[in-house]
Structure formats: structure tokens, C-alpha cells
Design a protein around this motif. Structure first.
Motif, mmCIF file in Angstrom:
data_model
loop_
_atom_site.group_PDB
_atom_site.id
_atom_site.type_symbol
_atom_site.label_atom_id
_atom_site.label_comp_id
_atom_site.label_asym_id
_atom_site.label_seq_id
_atom_site.Cartn_x
_atom_site.Cartn_y
_atom_site.Cartn_z
ATOM 1 N N TRP A 108 9.465 -0.458 33.075
ATOM 2 C CA TRP A 108 9.018 -1.662 33.777
ATOM 3 C C TRP A 108 10.173 -2.488 34.318
ATOM 4 C CZ3 TRP A 108 4.343 -5.055 33.365
ATOM 5 C CH2 TRP A 108 3.173 -4.295 33.325
ATOM 6 N N ARG A 320 -5.126 6.132 26.664
ATOM 7 C CA ARG A 320 -3.793 6.468 26.139
ATOM 8 C C ARG A 320 -3.966 7.137 24.775
ATOM 9 N NH1 ARG A 320 -1.463 1.291 26.092
ATOM 10 N NH2 ARG A 320 -2.024 1.139 28.280
ATOM 11 N N ASN A 418 13.071 2.123 28.779
ATOM 12 C CA ASN A 418 13.542 2.359 27.417
ATOM 13 C C ASN A 418 12.726 3.488 26.795
ATOM 14 O OD1 ASN A 418 14.566 2.176 24.833
ATOM 15 N ND2 ASN A 418 13.844 0.086 24.459
ATOM 16 N N HIS A 422 9.234 3.819 24.729
ATOM 17 C CA HIS A 422 7.929 4.162 25.273
ATOM 18 C C HIS A 422 7.428 5.551 24.913
ATOM 19 C CE1 HIS A 422 10.192 5.176 29.246
ATOM 20 N NE2 HIS A 422 9.778 6.340 28.788
ATOM 21 N N ASP A 443 21.422 -0.939 31.219
ATOM 22 C CA ASP A 443 20.504 -1.917 30.621
ATOM 23 C C ASP A 443 21.300 -3.170 30.319
ATOM 24 O OD1 ASP A 443 18.458 -3.265 28.875
ATOM 25 O OD2 ASP A 443 17.477 -1.319 29.027
ATOM 26 N N ARG A 465 20.909 -13.455 38.586
ATOM 27 C CA ARG A 465 21.105 -12.936 39.952
ATOM 28 C C ARG A 465 20.062 -13.533 40.886
ATOM 29 N NH1 ARG A 465 19.184 -7.466 37.163
ATOM 30 N NH2 ARG A 465 16.961 -7.666 37.490
ATOM 31 N N ASP A 493 22.420 -4.021 39.129
ATOM 32 C CA ASP A 493 22.312 -2.573 39.386
ATOM 33 C C ASP A 493 22.739 -2.260 40.819
ATOM 34 O OD1 ASP A 493 21.139 -1.749 36.825
ATOM 35 O OD2 ASP A 493 19.428 -2.942 37.451
ATOM 36 N N ALA A 623 -1.255 1.725 17.698
ATOM 37 C CA ALA A 623 0.055 1.312 18.209
ATOM 38 C C ALA A 623 -0.185 0.714 19.589
ATOM 39 C CB ALA A 623 0.997 2.512 18.269
ATOM 40 N N HIS A 631 6.330 -4.937 25.886
ATOM 41 C CA HIS A 631 6.880 -3.659 25.429
ATOM 42 C C HIS A 631 8.042 -3.935 24.459
ATOM 43 C CE1 HIS A 631 5.533 -2.598 29.743
ATOM 44 N NE2 HIS A 631 4.523 -2.463 28.940
ATOM 45 N N SER A 632 9.228 -3.403 24.786
ATOM 46 C CA SER A 632 10.373 -3.658 23.906
ATOM 47 C C SER A 632 11.278 -4.744 24.470
ATOM 48 C CB SER A 632 11.196 -2.373 23.757
ATOM 49 O OG SER A 632 11.840 -2.054 24.977
ATOM 50 N N GLN A 633 10.859 -5.372 25.556
ATOM 51 C CA GLN A 633 11.786 -6.272 26.241
ATOM 52 C C GLN A 633 12.023 -7.535 25.421
ATOM 53 O OE1 GLN A 633 11.495 -6.819 30.441
ATOM 54 N NE2 GLN A 633 10.492 -4.840 30.741
ATOM 55 N N ASN A 717 6.458 4.529 17.250
ATOM 56 C CA ASN A 717 6.587 5.823 17.931
ATOM 57 C C ASN A 717 7.363 6.874 17.118
ATOM 58 O OD1 ASN A 717 4.909 5.689 20.167
ATOM 59 N ND2 ASN A 717 6.388 4.434 21.293
ATOM 60 N N GLY A 734 -0.024 7.619 23.038
ATOM 61 C CA GLY A 734 0.676 6.791 22.047
ATOM 62 C C GLY A 734 -0.183 5.824 21.266
HETATM 63 P P1 PGD Z 1 10.260 -1.793 28.446
HETATM 64 O O1 PGD Z 1 10.515 -2.346 27.088
HETATM 65 O O2 PGD Z 1 9.530 -2.651 29.404
HETATM 66 O O3 PGD Z 1 9.451 -0.463 28.191
HETATM 67 O O4 PGD Z 1 7.859 1.371 28.457
HETATM 68 P P2 PGD Z 1 9.119 0.740 29.186
HETATM 69 O O5 PGD Z 1 10.235 1.716 29.148
HETATM 70 O O6 PGD Z 1 8.733 0.194 30.516
HETATM 71 O O7 PGD Z 1 11.626 -1.267 29.050
HETATM 72 C C1 PGD Z 1 12.210 -1.807 30.158
HETATM 73 C C2 PGD Z 1 13.707 -1.799 29.969
HETATM 74 O O8 PGD Z 1 14.312 -2.212 31.172
HETATM 75 C C3 PGD Z 1 14.189 -2.777 28.909
HETATM 76 O O9 PGD Z 1 15.065 -2.122 28.017
HETATM 77 C C4 PGD Z 1 14.917 -3.852 29.703
HETATM 78 O O10 PGD Z 1 15.992 -4.454 29.010
HETATM 79 C C5 PGD Z 1 15.397 -3.082 30.895
HETATM 80 N N1 PGD Z 1 15.634 -3.914 32.083
HETATM 81 C C6 PGD Z 1 15.010 -5.051 32.432
HETATM 82 N N2 PGD Z 1 15.504 -5.503 33.604
HETATM 83 C C7 PGD Z 1 16.454 -4.625 34.000
HETATM 84 C C8 PGD Z 1 17.293 -4.537 35.138
HETATM 85 O O11 PGD Z 1 17.261 -5.341 36.051
HETATM 86 N N3 PGD Z 1 18.126 -3.482 35.202
HETATM 87 C C9 PGD Z 1 18.197 -2.558 34.228
HETATM 88 N N4 PGD Z 1 19.062 -1.561 34.391
HETATM 89 N N5 PGD Z 1 17.412 -2.602 33.128
HETATM 90 C C10 PGD Z 1 16.542 -3.618 33.027
HETATM 91 C C11 PGD Z 1 6.612 0.758 28.499
HETATM 92 C C12 PGD Z 1 5.555 1.820 28.216
HETATM 93 O O12 PGD Z 1 5.478 2.061 26.809
HETATM 94 C C13 PGD Z 1 4.228 1.458 28.723
HETATM 95 S S1 PGD Z 1 4.124 0.805 30.306
HETATM 96 C C14 PGD Z 1 3.102 1.710 28.045
HETATM 97 S S2 PGD Z 1 1.587 1.155 28.599
HETATM 98 C C15 PGD Z 1 3.092 2.528 26.830
HETATM 99 N N6 PGD Z 1 2.338 1.977 25.793
HETATM 100 C C16 PGD Z 1 2.393 2.507 24.570
HETATM 101 C C17 PGD Z 1 1.338 2.398 23.611
HETATM 102 O O13 PGD Z 1 0.283 1.803 23.870
HETATM 103 N N7 PGD Z 1 1.540 2.961 22.399
HETATM 104 C C18 PGD Z 1 2.649 3.635 22.092
HETATM 105 N N8 PGD Z 1 2.767 4.166 20.885
HETATM 106 N N9 PGD Z 1 3.643 3.754 22.984
HETATM 107 C C19 PGD Z 1 3.556 3.232 24.200
HETATM 108 N N10 PGD Z 1 4.594 3.377 25.084
HETATM 109 C C20 PGD Z 1 4.483 3.020 26.471
#
Ligand code: PGD
Length: 764
Positions: A108, A320, A418, A422, A443, A465, A493, A623, A631-633, A717, A734
Motif C-alpha cells: 500500500w 481471503r 512489507n 502481508h 522503506d 516531501r 523514492d 487474523a 496493516h503494519s504501517q 502470519n 490469510g
Molecule cells: P503495509 O504495512 O501497508 O502492508 O500489505 P502491505 O505490504 O501493503 O506496507 C506498506 C509498507 O510501505 C510499509 O512498510 C511502509 O513503511 C512502506 N511505505 C510507506 N510509504 C512509503 C514510501 O513512500 N516509500 C517506500 N519505499 N515505502 C513506503 C497489506 C496486505 O496484507 C493487505 S492489503 C491485505 S488486505 C492482507 N490482509 C491480511 C489478512 O487479512 N490476514 C493476514 N493474515 N494477512 C494479511 N495480509 C495482507
């Protein structure tokens, strides 16, 4: 005060140039989210990446050196990082070609459309010759593949589902499979300006609308809805829906005229309902044994649905899961049997409680975006097949009627996601991540994915930014001027890719000679000129930049999805193969997948409370999405940290399950199954059904150094299975798996993930 946008809402902030000194919700937001508190508190946290880092083994021994995820990092200058990374990119592209680079980079990232990380990395890799991409999403990967076969394109529907205002006015009964969660509806990719799920449901209720929330978690639907809670067994919705359909069919409640005119294949489905094809009548008594919902209540609900203007809505979480196609398909079938598709406030919805944009007035305009260029590589994977791809180069597999082959990946480039958040079965993902020669991560934070990379480049956060942003289908378009200078040596980036592309000889293609500031202005002015040619006037860039956001026009404020189709199905056919709603799909049937046959069915998942595996692991882990972060943000942010128990992610358990295990609120517990284990902090809560452990996603994976299957922090996870929803869609599953839970009696281990990883002296 300057306005700023995140995926979870807009806020106004004051800054001293280095940090935010005051943050408050945007004044236009009626139900602001406390998640905005995470931003300022995370900005200078010790887990921010302050400069480029290289994993020691990779630096000393080169690409492919073992030790990924276990070794310290060496800080390097930007010049050294660029030199090493551009050399490695050149080597991989020259020796192995673009088919050996995985640039899918799912995630995301953050709000702000120019600095959208995926757009940036894809544009960059396209300049180098392309990359292996992903298709679909973790959010709704199963529905994205299923729905075009049976109803239409999901992305079109998401912008056109019946407006919430129409539901308030016309709907008498909402049957919400998976509930209508305000925490999920608080989030939209790119941002939500006005949160109003609670207000919307309160208004609908005041207007006489009743909600039945079918979910194992009471608070999946907010109290304002006054919902009846049908606490079904997780993963059993398809059985419940079949029984509702069976009552409609057997008791003369199905709208046969609608079925004849607008659908195909009802007869074959009805033969299954009636037990003609397999000897099992799918009646309420049959469903009670599977779902735990009393047969009388199922029968009565079917009658209530037939007697009222009824919206059948299915949350994304239901797909899911293993066989996640079935509840979605059955939601469509039920709505078709009720004959209300295309009527105001009736029919089928998908995601009213899953994202903020569903049911909002359809926005007429997009916002300026950076083009990603053309990717000449045709190879792709369904997004959740990442571990399979890395572990099985050259292996073939099936997906949506196609036979595909996994490529041999040498370099993985991740920017804005991440995967160690995910993806499922993280120990397996760790083994998969050990395979490529090189893994690159950009990141802002030392996420688990950054810790499993070789080359780690620090990116800025949005507050550091200049950008602009608008959420999908959201009416507000905000300027987002930088609020502070970057943390440490973090770079945008865009700036990173601009410099890399320069050293790789494709600088002109990537930047087209513009700085980020020039792009923002030029993209905006081009957008404005295009709109002006079509009769819509927008302020100049300078006016927009100095203002507090503009309101974008909507096409139709009170849209009713499929109203045209209902009015004249020949003039406005669906985009399905037959132009009709496909209750039986010849196409899907023709694929011959036993795990997704030609009409919807009940299929018993490997891991559910009614199956044999529940003897050993008697709790269904849910989960789901967290309520204190996206999410993990920003897991290290203040709001996310405020709910941790002894530093661990909270797990909720019904009081009966807690007392059966001799556990109390606040205890540290261990969840485990055959794939892994994790710690969590116990919250005893009767809002969860017995038989459930609810541990949201998002805690940063903190593997024990001697056992990567054990997460000390509470990332679910490590427990979930890396099984696809089905061969058809290969979606992520998941949401659900079976576990056991017990008191943790050992010495509580420290968390490594709340500090930066071990680093060695600078090497330049
Ligand atoms: P985020 O934590 O949003 O998780 O998974 P996703 O990978 O999208 O990760 C975004 C990362 O981008 C963060 O580490 C953040 O720091 C980094 N970031 C933010 N801004 C920037 C930037 O400008 N530049 C760079 N380089 N990095 C940046 C989400 C995914 O997880 C989703 S969408 C779903 S719906 C899923 N849901 C589940 C679930 O229901 N159950 C389980 N068990 N697992 C899931 N995983 C999935």
C-alpha cells in the motif's frame, strides 16, 4: 496549520521544521480516526532507517551470499549504495534478463499520488527493460478473478456500488456477511477525507433499516447499527447462504421471473440445493450443523429477506480464505434469487465495511498521476504466489484457466510494501527469500522486510516531501506540502530512482529532465488543461498549492448499481460471457477445477472448527485487519503501541475459552500450530464467539534468532497457511487458520524489532 493526507484520514499539523508539534483531525471529518496519532510519534523512532545499509555477507561476498535475515548491516554513503546497486542491476539485467527481476513490489505504500512507491519502482524498472509483475491484490484477489466470470469487473463495481444515501432511504434489511466494519471502512487507498460509517448506519437505522451481521466478532458491525448478531462459525458462510437459498427455492420465495430474464444456470444450481446432484439437501438443519446458526433462525431470515428490500453484502475478508470464491458467488446468487439486483437499496454489495470508497458517490475525475511506462515482460504471478515462485523456478501451475510457469528470479526489488507483514507462513517466506541473489528494499522503517534484504535504502515519509493526494473515489483533492525536513539522510523514492537511472544510462527516460517539484506542477497543469478542454475549470497549480484542498465533481450522487441492466438487459448486458448473471459458469466449469466448480458449493476447508484438524488445534484464528494502524504501517506509533500488552499484540478470546485455559486478561500467551508460534497479550472479550482467537495482523515480525517459526511480538502470519483460495484465483487465505493457545510460562523475551538491527562501523 497545514493539511495532510494519509490512507486513514486527513489531518492538520503544525511543525517546527523537524517534527510535528501539533496534529489534529481535518476539520471536515465527522468521525476522525485516532490512527493519525501514529504519524508524529513514529517519525523519529529508533526504527527509522537513517541512511543506506548493506547486509554484511552481501557486501563481503557478493550476490547470493547466505545469511539473509540473520546478519548485521553496514551503513554506507549514498554514493557507495548507488555504485553497488547500479552494478548489481546491470549484472542481473545483462546476464539473466528482465525475466529474472521480480518488481511486483506489492504493498500500500503511502498516500500522495506522485510519490506513490509502486508507480515509482515500476517506472524505473520499465526504463531498464521491465520486470516480472504481480496481478491482483491481497485485499480482494479472489473476487477480482471470480466476479468477471459471473457478474462483472470488480474495479468498476467498487466505484459504482449503490450509494449509501440510497441505502439509507430505501433499504429495509441489510444482511451483512462479515459485518460492516468501521475500522476497515476508515481506510481507502490514497485516503479518506470524511469518515461516516457510524453516522450512516445510525441514520439508516433511524429510517427503519435493520442489519443482520453474520460474523464471529460482534464488533465487526458498530453499535450504531443496532444489528442482530448471528455468530456463525468462521469460514462457514457458504453453507449458511446455501440454506437461505434452499428456503427461497423450496418455499416459493425465489423471484423466478428475475432468474429467467437476468441469469443463466439456475437449474443446475437448484439441483445441487435440492440434493439432486449429490443426495444432500442444503436445508437449514444441514447448515446449522456446519455454521452453528439455529435452523429456525435461518429459515425465518430467508423469509425476512424475501419480504423486505434487502441488500446482501459480503465483506472482502470472507474471500481471503480457503474457497473464498464461494461466499462471494453465493451473495450474488442470493441477491438474484431475491430479484432485487438493480433496485434502489436492494441487490448485492461487496465491501461496504471493507474500504471507505464503496457506496460513496461515483467520482467523475481521476487525479494527476505519473505514468509507469511500458513493461515488455509478459510473465506475472498472482500476487500471493510469491513464495511458490521463489521456491519453485520453472515449475508450472494453473490460474484462471491458464497454465503458467514460475520464472527464475535473481533479484527482488521491493518499494512500498512489507511482504513479511502481508504474506502467509512467514517461515516459508523466509526460506523463499533466501533464494535470490539480491533483495533490495526501500522503506522508511526497519520493517521485517528491510531486515531480510541485502540493500536497504531509506525513503522519506509523506510528511517529509511535497505531494498531492486524493483517495480512490474520494471527493477531496489535497495539496500535501512537506511538513518537516527528512529524517536522517532519507530520500524520496523518486530522487533515489532518478540518481540510479542516471548511473544506468536511462536518466532521461526516467526523469524526462524534471525534478519532483517540476513533475508536480506539470502533471497538475496538464490535468487541469485536459479538464478545461472538457468544460471543467480547476484552479491554477499555485492557487491549489496555497489552498486547503479542492472538491472534485461526482457523476451521480445517488447511484444504483446495475439499474441499467435491470431496465434493459439486452441494451445493457453485463460484461460476463453471457451478458447475464452467471449462477452456473460454463467458463469456470470448463477449467475443471475441483476446488472451484461451475456453480457455488459448500467445500469443507482443511482448517475449520468442524474438521478433523480442530482436534489438535481447537481455536479458529481470525487474523483480520488491525484497528490501531493500517496493516503494519507505523506499528511503532503511539496509538498502535497503546493497545499492546507487555509489548505484544493483543489477542482476543471469549471468557469461556480463557477460563477453560486458566487465563486472565493481561496474560502473555502463546499461539501455535504446525507451522509456527507467536506470543500475544490476552484480552478477554465476549465480543468474540467461543472457539475463536482474534489476533489482528500488523505486529512487526520478530523472529527468535534460533527459531524463525516463533515470533516474539505477535505476527499471526507465522501461523497462517500459504494455501491459495483455489486454483481459479490463487488468492491469499490469510484470514483464517486453526491454532491452539496456552499460557506463556517462560521468561518474556525482549523484542528486537522495536530497535534498529545491529549495525557495524560505516564502510565507504
Ligand atoms: P503495509 O504495512 O501497508 O502492508 O500489505 P502491505 O505490504 O501493503 O506496507 C506498506 C509498507 O510501505 C510499509 O512498510 C511502509 O513503511 C512502506 N511505505 C510507506 N510509504 C512509503 C514510501 O513512500 N516509500 C517506500 N519505499 N515505502 C513506503 C497489506 C496486505 O496484507 C493487505 S492489503 C491485505 S488486505 C492482507 N490482509 C491480511 C489478512 O487479512 N490476514 C493476514 N493474515 N494477512 C494479511 N495480509 C495482507
Amino acid at each position: 496549520m497545514t493539511t495532510h493526507l494519509t490512507h486513514w484520514g486527513a489531518f492538520e499539523a503544525v511543525s517546527d521544521g523537524r517534527r510535528l508539534t501539533e496534529v489534529r483531525p481535518w476539520s471536515g471529518d465527522p468521525e476522525p480516526m485516532p490512527l493519525i496519532e501514529n504519524v508524529a510519534s513514529a517519525q523519529h523512532h529508533p526504527t527509522r532507517i537513517d541512511r543506506p545499509h548493506i547486509r554484511r555477507g552481501w557486501l563481503e561476498h557478493g550476490p547470493g551470499a547466505p545469511g539473509r535475515g540473520d546478519e548485521p548491516f553496514v551503513p554506507v554513503s549514498w554514493d557507495r549504495a548507488f555504485e553497488l546497486l547500479s552494478g548489481e542491476l546491470r549484472r542481473v539485467y545483462d546476464e539473466f534478463g528482465a525475466e529474472s527481476v521480480y518488481g511486483g513490489s506489492y504493498g500500500w505504500a503511502s498516500a500522495g499520488r506522485f510519490h506513490h512507491a509502486q508507480s515509482q519502482v515500476h517506472r524505473f524498472l520499465n526504463c531498464l527493460g521491465g520486470y516480472v509483475r504481480h496481478v491482483n491484490s491481497y485485499s480482494m484477489g479472489t473476487s477480482t478473478v471470480l466476479l468477471p466470470h459471473i457478474l462483472g469487473d470488480l474495479y468498476w463495481m467498487l466505484g459504482n456500488f449503490t450509494a449509501k444515501s440510497v441505502i439509507t432511504e430505501h433499504t429495509e434489511l441489510i444482511v451483512a456477511f462479515g459485518g460492516l466494519s468501521p475500522k476497515n471502512a476508515a481506510v481507502t487507498p490514497g485516503g479518506v477525507s470524511r469518515h461516516h460509517t457510524r453516522g450512516w448506519l445510525a441514520e439508516a437505522r433511524a429510517n427503519g433499516c435493520r442489519v443482520v451481521s453474520v460474523t464471529p466478532l460482534r464488533d465487526d458491525t458498530p453499535a450504531e447499527a443496532g444489528a442482530e448478531w448471528l455468530a456463525s462459525r468462521p469460514g462457514s458462510d457458504a453453507a449458511l447462504m446455501l440454506a437461505l437459498a434452499q428456503v427461497l427455492d423450496a418455499e416459493g420465495l425465489a423471484d423466478n421471473d428475475f432468474l429467467a430474464r437476468y441469469t443463466v444456470g439456475y437449474d443446475r444450481f437448484a439441483a445441487y440445493l435440492r440434493g439432486e446432484s449429490d443426495g444432500v439437501v442444503k436445508d437449514p438443519r444441514w447448515a446449522e450443523a456446519i455454521t452453528g446458526v439455529p435452523a429456525d433462525r435461518i429459515r425465518a431470515l430467508a423469509h425476512e429477506m424475501a419480504a423486505a428490500r434487502t441488500l446482501v453484502t459480503v465483506s472482502w475478508s470472507l474471500q481471503r480464505a480457503r474457497y473464498g470464491e464461494q461466499p462471494v458467488w453465493l451473495g450474488v446468487v442470493l441477491a438474484a434469487m431475491l430479484g432485487q439486483i438493480g433496485l434502489p437499496g436492494g441487490g448485492f454489495g461487496h465491501g461496504y465495511g471493507s474500504t471507505g470508497s464503496v457506496g460513496e458517490p461515483t467520482r467523475r475525475l481521476g487525479v494527476p498521476r505519473l505514468a509507469q511506462g511500458v513493461n515488455p515482460v509478459e510473465t506475472f504471478i498472482p500476487v500471493a504466489r510469491i513464495s511458490d515462485m521463489l521456491l519453485n523456478p520453472g515449475a508450472s501451475y494453473d490460474y484462471n484457466g491458464q497454465r503458467l510457469v514460475y520464472p527464475d528470479i535473481r533479484l527482488v526489488y521491493w518499494c512500498g510494501g512489507n511482504p513479511f507483514h502481508h504474506h502467509q507462513d512467514l517461515a516459508r517466506l523466509r526460506r523463499a527469500f533466501a533464494r535470490p541473489d539480491t533483495i533490495v528494499v526501500h522503506d522508511a522503517f526497519w520493517t521485517a522486510s528491510a531486515r531480510h534484504a541485502d540493500i536497504v535504502l531509506p525513503s522519506t515519509m509523506t510528511i517529509e516531501r511535497d505531494d498531492y493526494g486524493a483517495g480512490e473515489n474520494d471527493r477531496m483533492f489535497f495539496p500535501m506540502p512537506a511538513l518537516t525536513r527528512p529524517h536522517g539522510e532519507a530520500r524520496d523514492d523518486y530522487a533515489i530512482f532518478a540518481e540510479l537511472s542516471e548511473s544506468l544510462g536511462v536518466g532521461k527516460e526516467f526523469t524526462e529532465g524534471r525534478t519532483a517539484e517540476e513533475w508536480l506542477r506539470d502533471l497538475y497543469e496538464q490535468w487541469r488543461a485536459d479538464l478545461s478542454a472538457r468544460g471543467t475549470t480547476m484552479p491554477s497549480f499555485d492557487e491549489f498549492w496555497a489552498g486547503e484542498g479542492i472538491t472534485l465533481p461526482v457523476a451521480e450522487p445517488g447511484q444504483v448499481v446495475f439499474a441499467d441492466f435491470r431496465a434493459d438487459p439486452d441494451a445493457h448486458p453485463l460484461t460476463t460471457p453471457t451478458g447475464r448473471i452467471e449462477i452456473f459458469s460454463e467458463t469456470i466449469d470448463g477449467f475443471g477445477y475441483a476446488d472451484c466448480p461451475g456453480h457455488p458449493v459448500w467445500l469443507e476447508p482443511e482448517e475449520w472448527l468442524g474438521g478433523a484438524a480442530a482436534q489438535r488445534f481447537p481455536l479458529q484464528l481470525i487474523a483480520n485487519q488491525p484497528r490501531t494502524k493500517l496493516h503494519s504501517q507505523l506499528d511503532v506509533g503511539a496509538h498502535s503501541q497503546s493497545v499492546k500488552v507487555a509489548g505484544r499484540e493483543p489477542v482476543r478470546l471469549h471468557p469461556d475459552e480463557a477460563s477453560a485455559r486458566g487465563l486472565r486478561d493481561g496474560d502473555v500467551v502463546r499461539l501455535f500450530n504446525d507451522r509456527g508460534s507467536c506470543l500475544a497479550g490476552l484480552v478477554v472479550d465476549d465480543a468474540v464467539r467461543p472457539g475463536i482467537a482474534q489476533l489482528s495482523t500488523g505486529a512487526w515480525y520478530d523472529p527468535d534468532p534460533s527459531d524463525p517459526t516463533f515470533c516474539r511480538h505477535g505476527n499471526p502470519n507465522v501461523l497462517t497457511a500459504d494455501r491459495p483460495s483455489s486454483t481459479l484465483s490463487q488468492g491469499s487465505t490469510g484470514q483464517l487458520c486453526l491454532v491452539q493457545l496456552e499460557a506463556f510460562t517462560g521468561e518474556l523475551p525482549d523484542l528486537a524489532v522495536s530497535a534498529a538491527p545491529e549495525t557495524l562501523p560505516v564502510c565507504d
